[in-house]
Design a protein around this motif. Structure first.
Motif, PDB file in Angstrom:
ATOM      1  N   UNK A 128       0.836  -1.207   0.000  1.00 41.70           N
ATOM      2  CA  UNK A 128       0.000   0.000   0.000  1.00 41.70           C
ATOM      3  C   UNK A 128       0.872   1.260   0.000  1.00 41.70           C
ATOM      4  N   UNK A 129       2.146   1.075  -0.261  1.00 38.30           N
ATOM      5  CA  UNK A 129       3.096   2.200  -0.382  1.00 38.30           C
ATOM      6  C   UNK A 129       3.227   3.029   0.883  1.00 38.30           C
ATOM      7  N   UNK A 130       2.928   2.438   2.033  1.00 40.64           N
ATOM      8  CA  UNK A 130       3.057   3.191   3.274  1.00 40.64           C
ATOM      9  C   UNK A 130       4.541   3.422   3.567  1.00 40.64           C
ATOM     10  N   UNK A 150     -12.121  10.112   2.828  1.00 43.42           N
ATOM     11  CA  UNK A 150     -12.071   9.145   3.903  1.00 43.42           C
ATOM     12  C   UNK A 150     -11.679   9.918   5.156  1.00 43.42           C
ATOM     13  N   UNK A 209      -6.911   7.559  14.502  1.00 42.49           N
ATOM     14  CA  UNK A 209      -6.491   6.499  13.589  1.00 42.49           C
ATOM     15  C   UNK A 209      -7.596   5.521  13.205  1.00 42.49           C
ATOM     16  N   UNK A 210      -8.831   5.774  13.618  1.00 42.67           N
ATOM     17  CA  UNK A 210      -9.916   4.866  13.253  1.00 42.67           C
ATOM     18  C   UNK A 210     -10.893   5.595  12.339  1.00 42.67           C
ATOM     19  N   UNK A 244       0.724  10.912   9.521  1.00 42.01           N
ATOM     20  CA  UNK A 244      -0.686  10.587   9.746  1.00 42.01           C
ATOM     21  C   UNK A 244      -1.522  10.820   8.495  1.00 42.01           C
ATOM     22  N   UNK A 277      -1.176   9.731   5.746  1.00 37.61           N
ATOM     23  CA  UNK A 277      -1.375   8.463   5.032  1.00 37.61           C
ATOM     24  C   UNK A 277      -2.619   7.753   5.536  1.00 37.61           C
ATOM     25  N   UNK A 278      -2.833   7.834   6.848  1.00 40.94           N
ATOM     26  CA  UNK A 278      -3.995   7.174   7.421  1.00 40.94           C
ATOM     27  C   UNK A 278      -5.272   7.874   6.963  1.00 40.94           C
ATOM     28  N   UNK A 326      -5.957   6.788   3.573  1.00 40.07           N
ATOM     29  CA  UNK A 326      -6.072   5.350   3.352  1.00 40.07           C
ATOM     30  C   UNK A 326      -5.098   4.877   2.299  1.00 40.07           C
ATOM     31  N   UNK A 327      -4.018   5.584   2.128  1.00 43.26           N
ATOM     32  CA  UNK A 327      -3.030   5.221   1.116  1.00 43.26           C
ATOM     33  C   UNK A 327      -1.660   5.730   1.550  1.00 43.26           C
ATOM     34  N   UNK A 328      -0.611   5.008   1.179  1.00 42.31           N
ATOM     35  CA  UNK A 328       0.734   5.435   1.531  1.00 42.31           C
ATOM     36  C   UNK A 328       1.256   6.516   0.607  1.00 42.31           C
ATOM     37  N   UNK A 348      10.287  -0.451   8.131  1.00 40.51           N
ATOM     38  CA  UNK A 348       9.317  -0.046   9.156  1.00 40.51           C
ATOM     39  C   UNK A 348       9.855  -0.306  10.544  1.00 40.51           C
ATOM     40  N   UNK A 397       0.699   0.793  14.274  1.00 39.88           N
ATOM     41  CA  UNK A 397       0.103   2.096  14.005  1.00 39.88           C
ATOM     42  C   UNK A 397      -0.659   2.092  12.677  1.00 39.88           C
ATOM     43  N   UNK A 398      -0.030   1.492  11.666  1.00 42.73           N
ATOM     44  CA  UNK A 398      -0.632   1.539  10.338  1.00 42.73           C
ATOM     45  C   UNK A 398      -1.575   0.377  10.061  1.00 42.73           C
ATOM     46  N   UNK A 451      -4.683  -0.119  10.785  1.00 41.55           N
ATOM     47  CA  UNK A 451      -6.011   0.205  10.255  1.00 41.55           C
ATOM     48  C   UNK A 451      -6.004   0.399   8.741  1.00 41.55           C
ATOM     49  N   UNK A 452      -4.870   0.754   8.165  1.00 42.89           N
ATOM     50  CA  UNK A 452      -4.830   0.970   6.718  1.00 42.89           C
ATOM     51  C   UNK A 452      -4.938  -0.334   5.968  1.00 42.89           C
ATOM     52  N   UNK A 504      -9.003  -2.545   5.745  1.00 42.58           N
ATOM     53  CA  UNK A 504     -10.095  -2.399   4.785  1.00 42.58           C
ATOM     54  C   UNK A 504      -9.872  -3.194   3.518  1.00 42.58           C
TER      55      UNK A 504
END
Ligand SMILES: Nc1ncnc2c1ncn2[C@@H]1O[C@H](COP(=O)(O)OP(=O)(O)O)[C@@H](O)[C@H]1O
Ligand SMILES: [Mg+2]
Lengths: 313, 501
Positions: free
Chosen positions: A11-13, A205, A210-211, A274, A276-277, A280-282, B487, B494-495, B497-498, B501
């Motif tokens: 997801x490219x995070x 989004x 973080x939720x 943050x 990114x969260x 919903x994408x990195x 990472x 932390x991540x 939740x990403x 989905x």
């Protein structure tokens, strides 16, 4: 509970280590940091480069000028006093209106001129600056945020964070303050972060703590309807910060004024992850895409490129 | 940007480190594992004096085999001096001599003692009973009175000694005892009183062994005879019997140090405990100056014990780097945990943890009040420093009062660092709330504890102290970690939740 590294990578995070080594250390020249760590420098620089920011009413640099604060603000109905090197909202006084030496905060609380002078004096002595070094107090006009956002925020001005990489706006979110965040727009304190589509400025989004969330927790407004007016203009403003500072990887904090449109509030040379969260994408994929682009594109080209490539709808 | 030169540097560091370590392993037969451990105390006496420009003779009494300790070897350093060991009736003396000396002189004597619980008690003949006149008036009557009381309450020489010490120091200390103490030092007084009762006794000099101590001096104990056997008493507390850590240095009548031809002479002691593998050859020690043989063992003892700690700091740094870069633990102040861990080594873990929490918690409360005063940063931190010193003093005094000697070690905490920690935590509390204080404070303590565990691990201590090459390897590892772009462990959470989905 735990994500697998491969899942995040797909997801490219990007993580802190990668941000620090591959982006901040590589693209942000240390000697340029003072330009963004000092809001006064940023503002003067923005003025030179035609980047709009809240009008500067005046600065106070020494204790014996403190007395002149009242005279400085006499003709400005709404203004803000803030430390040039402050962070996290410390030492900031927002005055919505005043008459006969009584100053009104947005919360309705009234202050006297002595309160203002004490704040300015504390700022000068370095009470709010990072290392306690002497600071400068700046007085700027208050931003009147666009009424369209009124339902989306609980006290406090919503600000829009755009990550600008080598001049290209790569990702954006709007931060909405909540009762939990105490009217501050800091995500880790409970503000809602809403990811914005780079192509359109529409909400993608939303997250709080973080939720995922759908409605603003205090106003109940559906967050997914949110849309930023004059999106392209805002991206241009953010993008222009690259030429302005020379920093390759920055977070630009922008606000939209009812009368003057998008304005630069502050710049950050170490923007957090943050965003990114909230999207919903990195960031990784987009940053790598930009690294393949040649240098020297102008603002319009960069914004068009970003809107064409990073749109999600 | 090419990373090749970087990896080359790292590879070089690693190779040098490994090479040096292997060289040391093969050439000097230093084992890689500590193996079977036995404790060896290395004690160094340093004699200092100002020579007046003529011949100088220095006589220093030196210890021998005794109960609990076996002498493995001795070593002296004193350039230009001739040296003899002289055995007299009741002691052994190292005698240095030189024809002509001027200015400040340093003479070293060091001895290595193996901790040997089975070693026989030294056979020291009882002293002649004193025949000289023991007391001047009016002390004679006072002595008489004290002795009479103690004699009544005792049954044999040992109980008499105990009773005497109690009479002189305890809560029951009377008029007579106080009078006597104005004239005679306590150990001398007890010795005289015992002589009066015809109990042979003498003052002996001993050294309490404590790892890593420097600039120590000898203490006085009383050796009391009962027929042919004897035991020692601590004149200050009346404690009977030899403490495990007591090394008897000298039991003769002559003073420990005698100097002719010099002024302002004194002797001070440094000691260090080494866990030595039984296989480690005894010949390892000599000062080998060759560069490849790089060894801390060639330094004087004082510096050795200092270095032993210094060489551990990179281990602490490595732990911090790993926890921050690989795990993502937040600490307050980057290397503060290492300094705390160093303090823990002195205080031991539990005392250290309790002390740390007490100081920081109290400091935070007081700092909270200071923040109402709107002080400037420097003044505020200085005020916190003074507060911390105050807290530490109070804790030391209070814990000493309650007989908790462990509380005294709290002074090993780096006070300036603690003050900054308190300052930072307090700001954190104001800005981010107590949760973040717990997160960062907990992170710092966790890091400190892990660093402590690593730094006290016998194998790690053995390796860092005996193989200087390891420092190169540590350097290489830290450089590599500084280049890690993956990472952090906590980011996987932390991540999360990403991914859901
Ligand atoms: N000119 C202004 N008008 C209205 N509100 C302002 C103004 N400047 C700052 N603020 C408020 O103060 C907050 C923090 O300001 P900012 O300039 O970002 O400083 P900091 O570095 O302390 O975060 C903003 O999010 C906004 O709510
Ligand atoms: Mg801000």
């Amino acid at each position: 509970m735990w994500a697998r590294p491969s899942e995040l990578r797909s997801r490219h995070v990007i993580g802190m280590n990668r941000r620090n080594i591959c982006y901040i250390a590589r693209y942000n020249d240390r000697s340029l940091f003072p330009l963004v760590d000092d809001k006064l420098k940023t503002k003067l620089l923005a003025h030179e480069h035609g980047v709009t920011s809240p009008g500067l009413i005046g600065t106070v640099t020494s204790q014996f000028e403190v007395r002149q604060v009242a005279a400085m603000v006499r003709d400005h109905p709404a203004f803000v006093i803030k430390p040039a090197k402050g962070s996290g909202g410390k030492g900031i006084l927002v005055i919505e209106s005043h008459a006969d030496g009584a100053y009104r905060k947005p919360s309705g609380a009234m202050l006297g001129i002595a309160d203002l002078e004490r704040d300015v004096s504390n700022i000068l002595s370095g009470l709010y600056s990072l290392a306690g070094s002497p600071d400068v107090a700046m007085i700027e006009s208050m931003i009147r945020f666009d009424d369209r956002f009124a339902d989306y925020t609980y006290e406090g001005v919503p600000d829009i964070r755009v990550i600008v990489f080598r001049g290209y706006p790569v990702m954006a979110m709007i931060r909405l303050s909540t009762a939990a965040s105490d009217g501050k727009a800091n995500l880790h304190q409970g503000a809602v972060g809403v990811g914005l589509d780079i192509a359109t400025g529409r909400a993608l989004y939303a997250v709080q703590f973080d939720r995922p969330v759908d409605l603003h927790p205090d106003t109940g407004r559906s967050l997914i309807d949110l849309e930023i007016p004059d999106w392209q203009g805002l991206l241009r403003l953010a993008s222009a910060c690259y030429e302005m500072t020379g920093l390759g990887y920055i977070g630009a904090d922008l606000v939209i004024d009812k009368y003057h449109g998008p304005m630069l509030l502050e710049l950050n040379a170490r923007p957090g992850l943050a965003i990114q969260m909230a999207n919903g994408e990195g960031l990784g994929g987009r940053l790598e895409r930009i690294e393949r682009e040649p240098v020297g594109a102008d603002v319009d080209t960069r914004v068009d490129f970003a809107m064409a490539h990073f749109g999600r709808m | 940007m090419s990373r090749k030169p970087f990896y080359l540097v790292v590879a070089c560091l690693m190779l040098i480190g490994i090479g040096l370590s292997i060289h040391r392993h093969i050439q000097y037969e230093v084992p890689f594992t500590p193996g079977e451990q036995r404790a060896v105390w290395e004690v160094e006496a340093q004699v200092r004096l100002e020579a007046t420009g003529g011949p100088v003779i220095v006589e220093l009494a030196v210890p021998t085999n005794q109960e609990g300790y076996r002498l493995l070897g001795e070593h002296t350093a004193s350039s230009g001096y001739g040296l003899n060991f002289v055995e007299t009736a009741d002691s052994r003396v190292a005698r240095w001599s030189i024809r002509n000396a001027q200015g400040s002189q340093h003479l070293y004597y060091s001895a290595r003692f193996l901790v040997a619980p089975n070693e026989a008690r030294a056979d020291i003949p009882p002293p002649e009973l004193r025949r000289d006149r023991l007391w001047q008036s009016p002390f004679d009557t006072a002595a008489e009175a004290v002795l009479a009381r103690a004699y009544q309450r005792s049954a044999d020489p040992y109980t008499l000694a105990s009773e005497l010490i109690r009479e002189l120091t305890g809560a029951t200390q009377g008029e007579n005892a106080r009078l006597l103490l104005t004239q005679y030092a306590l150990p001398d007084l007890v010795e005289r009183l015992l002589a009066q009762a015809e109990v042979p006794a003498r003052q002996v000099s001993g050294l309490m062994l404590e790892d890593g101590r420097r600039r120590q001096s000898l203490g006085t104990w009383l050796q009391v005879y009962k027929g042919d056997e004897w035991t020692v008493f601590d004149p200050a507390t009346g404690r009977q019997g030899r403490p495990d850590r007591l090394l008897l240095w000298h039991a003769g009548n002559a003073p420990v140090l005698q100097v002719e031809g010099g002024r302002q002479s004194n002797v001070s002691f440094a000691m260090i405990r080494q866990m030595q593998s039984a296989t480690e050859s005894e010949s390892l020690r000599p000062a080998d100056a060759s560069l490849l043989g790089l060894s801390i063992h060639s330094l004087p003892l004082e510096e050795q014990s200092l270095f032993r700690t210094i060489l551990l700091i990179p281990i602490g740094a490595l732990i911090v780097v790993m926890l921050r870069i690989l795990v993502g633990i937040k600490t307050s102040g980057t290397f503060m945990p290492v300094l705390i861990a160093l303090a823990f080594i002195q205080t031991t873990l539990l005392t250290g943890l309790i002390g740390f929490l007490l100081v920081v918690a109290t400091g935070l409360v007081i700092r909270n009040y200071l923040s109402h005063l709107n002080l400037l940063l420097v003044a505020r931190v200085s005020a916190v420093i003074i507060t911390v010193i105050g807290i530490i003093s109070i804790f030391s005094v209070v814990s000493y009062r309650f007989g908790l000697n462990a509380g005294l070690t709290i002074t090993f905490f780096p006070m300036i660092i603690l003050s900054w920690t308190i300052e930072r935590m307090s700001i954190l509390w104001e800005e981010e709330g107590p949760r973040e204080v717990l997160v960062q404070g907990g992170g710092s303590l966790l890091t400190a504890v892990l660093a402590y565990l690593a730094m006290t691990n016998p194998w790690i201590r053995h390796i860092t102290f005996n193989f200087l090459g390891v420092q190169f390897i540590l350097m290489g590892l830290i450089l590599l970690l500084g280049n890690y772009t993956g990472y952090r462990l906590l980011e996987l959470r932390r991540f999360k939740p990403m991914v859901r989905r």
